[in-house]
Each structure stands twice: as structure tokens, then as C-alpha cells.
Scaffold this motif. Sequence first.
Motif: not given
Length: 258
Positions: A120-127
Motif C-alpha cells: 500500500f505504501e510503496q505501490q498503491a494507486v488511489i483514486d
Amino acid sequence: MGLDAFVYCRCWQDGLTPPAPVGPVGFDEEGYLSLVVSGGGYTETDAAFDGWTASACPHELMEQASEHLSNWTGHRLFQQALGAAGWSHFPALQAELPSANGGRMPAEAAVRVLDELDYFEQQAVIDDEVVLVDEATEAVALRYVAAYEGVLMLGPGYRAGVDPEGFFILDPDSDPPATLFRSARFRQRVLPSGQVQFSDEKKSVQIAMSPVGDKGTPPEWLRLEKQHQAPAEFGYIVEPLRRLCRAAVATGNPVMWC
């Protein structure tokens, strides 16, 4: 009110504590260290047990880790961000994050959650998130929380909040709830009567409710917008979750949601 959690230390399990002055003691079916047999009400035996847990080992209340994670809105926003990034990346978090106070997460699940928090911290892309902002300061007054269907303010005769269509006020006493006001950009004024006037170019209503935003000096003009959000903004819950999971892995004991 919010979500807290703790992990027991291993001192009692490993025989590093003095014997309990009362007993027997053990983990109950919910995972709490407690008296195996307890009388009705709070007795001297219960008080003796509580005193023992407070002083039997170097860890306060025999807890290896104890954390406040977030209020419930912050928790729901974190879940919303995980969903926006794709629950397929976070199966353990989806299964283990609680929907109410109580319950536990086993230590073996905590191992997987640690990996998912790193992702989540390193790779997640959030709308982008939907917010209502004070036009004068750009401060966020309300955030859209899908789990609450946008409702973040409630009182006698009203429910108010923000969703992707704008700010809204509903009459909960009608069936279905009637929309009293809805706007993507509007003005609010606190009237001498204590009511709040909400108006835009189409409509004006007066409602007995709290103003939106800062209660000291409520914003006058507010508008709906979308703002970029990044995983780093969720450090308030990611970091305490990480500490709890590390304690669970180290002790083999579950994370106790409370």
C-alpha cells in the motif's frame, strides 16, 4: 470513540510472571486473559486479578503493544482507499480489518497484513477523493465516506454530508428521506436564531443544525472538488497497524480489536 487494539505479551505464557493471587486464569473464548471463573459483578477477586495484571511484568497491563488506530471515519476512509487501490492487493486487510469494536486478528494473518501495508505504501494507486472545501482557506470541511453514504452530520430532523454530486441535507423523518438542499457550491450563514441558512443560485433553506466546518468561524462559501490523495496520507493508521502486527508476529498472540 474509535478503533483501538493491543497485543498481549508472552510473560504469563512463558512463566515469567509471579503466580496470580487468584485463579485459575487463562485466555477466554474471545482471547482475553481473564479469570476462568468469575462471580457476578465486580468482586474483590476481580480487583486482585486486575492488580496482578497491572504489575506482574514490565509490560503495562501485560500488553506488548497498545495503539489507538483512528476514529471510525478515519478507519472507513482507509478502507475506502484500499478498495480504490484494489482489494485484490489486500485480501488479508479486507478479511481482518474490523467493522465494529471487538474481535481479533491471528498472528499468522498479521504476517500477511505487514506485506500488504508495504505494498500500500510503496505501490498503491488511489483514486482522487471527493471533498467539500472552504473557498477562503482551501481547508477541507467534509470528506466523502462511501460506507456512510456520505452522511457525516446528523441531529434531530436532519442528516447532512457530501457525496460525488455535492453537499446535501436530508429530512430523515420522511419516507424516503427528502432532500432539503443539495449543491456543489453554496453559501452558509449562521442566523441570529441559531439556524443556518444554505443558499446557491437556485435555492435557499434555513435549518436548525450545526454549520459545516470550523465551529469557531464557519466557512461562508464552500464548494465540491476532487483532490489527489496518496498512501502517505494514511500514516495515521498504517503505522500503528504495523506496530501491532510486528508485536503479534513476535509473540504469536493475536491483535485484539477494542
